[in-house]
Design an enzyme around this catalytic site. Structure first.
Site, PDB file in Angstrom:
ATOM      1  N   GLY A  70       0.788  -1.227   0.000  1.00  0.00           N
ATOM      2  CA  GLY A  70       0.000   0.000   0.000  1.00  0.00           C
ATOM      3  C   GLY A  70       0.818   1.273   0.000  1.00  0.00           C
ATOM      4  N   PHE A  74       0.943   1.565  -8.199  1.00  0.00           N
ATOM      5  CA  PHE A  74       0.524   2.098  -9.485  1.00  0.00           C
ATOM      6  C   PHE A  74      -0.506   1.177 -10.117  1.00  0.00           C
ATOM      7  CE2 PHE A  74       4.811   3.724  -8.813  1.00  0.00           C
ATOM      8  CZ  PHE A  74       4.603   5.077  -8.999  1.00  0.00           C
ATOM      9  N   LYS A  92      11.808  -2.219 -12.788  1.00  0.00           N
ATOM     10  CA  LYS A  92      12.290  -3.595 -12.854  1.00  0.00           C
ATOM     11  C   LYS A  92      11.081  -4.507 -13.037  1.00  0.00           C
ATOM     12  CE  LYS A  92      14.576  -7.103 -10.006  1.00  0.00           C
ATOM     13  NZ  LYS A  92      15.222  -7.338  -8.682  1.00  0.00           N
ATOM     14  N   ASP A 187      23.461 -11.079  -2.245  1.00  0.00           N
ATOM     15  CA  ASP A 187      23.862 -10.975  -3.656  1.00  0.00           C
ATOM     16  C   ASP A 187      24.583  -9.653  -3.916  1.00  0.00           C
ATOM     17  OD1 ASP A 187      24.186 -11.927  -6.195  1.00  0.00           O
ATOM     18  OD2 ASP A 187      22.204 -11.373  -6.904  1.00  0.00           O
TER      19      ASP A 187
END
Length: 361
Positions: A70, A74, A92, A187
């Site tokens: 929330g 979009f 992304k 990562d």
């Protein structure tokens, strides 16, 4: 009306005309049946929509993540470089139609919703439909560190490189010590270090990030990091920890100084990776005697610094980056520094340590 009897049954044959009132009754009955069918059809469609919506909600969200979704949601997937409140953004798009894509989407939204730091890529909003998942970030105009390292880009001057190293260290320190909960990234690599217009480093891609208990040891997880940046215990046992993130941080430091990929093709032809190659040049600092490293040792050690700089770099800073890089990439997790210890050396609050004279294998 005429009647006839057929095998005990009375067969009624209509021979008289039907009155007007009878026509009205039949017409009303037909109309009622039509409306009943329409209503029933509408109910079926509505139920199907509700079931589909509930299934979709269960795929992409849980009660724990409702607040996260929330933040700024979009309605439609947006394109790269679109304008949002006057600012450029980057989008992304995650893989659709797979459990991994859904999990990565939820993990990244949850992780970044809890984090705020100048050296982390900011999540502006998100968009999800049943088969599309998009994350909207602040736009980083200079791309990733990996773009500059591995692609045909102008070489970065030394000052920018050192600031990138400090910025990345600040991000790792925040994840491990600065937030409400310790977060391991899992990562850390050059391609996930983004650069803004001022070449400030911001760590991105939190799809693999996980919160951990600061008081507990490594946790066994699925290995998701990139080969070359992974600590030995992570490769062998899948044990992700603060120490495994420190290992990845050290690899990136060496890449920044040497301007080579950890799995550089020329080094691989010699059976080496970047860490092993730097260890070869580190050799034995015992040549210096007590207190300081010798000039002869330092000259040999600094031969690994990117030749593209034409020796235009700060030797003290380069030495600090190289030693911290080797310290962080020690094969034994317990022998690595904490992120605070590493940053103290890079900020010259403490002197670089003398590492073991034997290259760890």
């Amino acid at each position: 009306m005429v009647g006839a009897c057929v095998k005990g049954h009375r067969l009624v044959l209509i021979s008289e005309p039907i009155s007007g009132s009878q026509h009205q009754v039949e017409k009303a009955t037909d109309s009622w049946l039509k409306w009943q069918l329409i209503v029933m059809g509408g109910v079926v469609v509505l139920v199907a929509i509700i079931v589909d919506w509930l299934n979709y909600r269960s795929e992409v969200s849980t009660p724990e993540t409702e607040r996260d979704f929330g933040r700024r949601k979009f309605r439609d997937c947006v394109r790269r470089n679109m304008e949002v409140t006057g600012a450029r953004v980057a989008v992304k798009i995650l893989k659709s139609g797979s459990d991994r894509g859904i999990k990565d989407y939820i993990a990244e939204v949850k992780s970044l919703s809890q984090l705020r730091h100048r050296n982390l890529v900011a999540l502006i909003g998100c968009c999800h439909k049943k088969d599309k998942f998009a994350l909207v970030y602040e736009f980083m105009s200079q791309g990733s560190l990996g773009d500059h390292l591995f692609k045909d880009r102008p070489l970065l001057p030394w000052e920018k490189r050192y600031n990138i190293a400090l910025g990345l260290g600040s991000a790792v320190h925040y994840l491990q010590k600065g937030g409400n909960q310790c977060m391991i990234h899992r990562d850390i690599k050059s391609n996930n270090i983004m650069l803004n217009e001022n070449f400030e480093a911001k760590l991105g891609d939190f799809s693999t990030a996980r919160p951990v208990d600061r008081t507990r040891g490594p946790e066994a997880t699925e290995a998701v990091e990139t080969i070359g940046y992974m600590a030995p215990e992570y490769v062998q046992k899948g044990e992700a920890s603060k120490e495994s993130d420190v290992f990845s941080f050290g690899v990136v430091l060496l890449e920044i100084v040497c301007w080579k990929c950890v799995l550089d093709s020329e080094l691989r032809e010699r059976g080496l990776n970047l860490v092993q190659w730097v260890w070869e040049h580190y050799g034995s600092p015992s040549l210096a005697g007590r207190g300081q490293f010798s000039l002869r040792w330092r000259k040999k050690f600094l031969e690994v610094v990117d030749t593209g700089l034409c020796k235009d770099f700060d030797k003290k800073q380069a030495e600090a980056l190289l030693i911290v890089g080797l310290w962080c990439t020690h094969p034994i997790a317990a022998s690595r520094p904490t992120i605070e210890e590493a940053m103290d050396v890079l900020n010259f609050k403490k002197k670089p340590p003398k590492l073991s004279t034997q290259e760890p294998r």
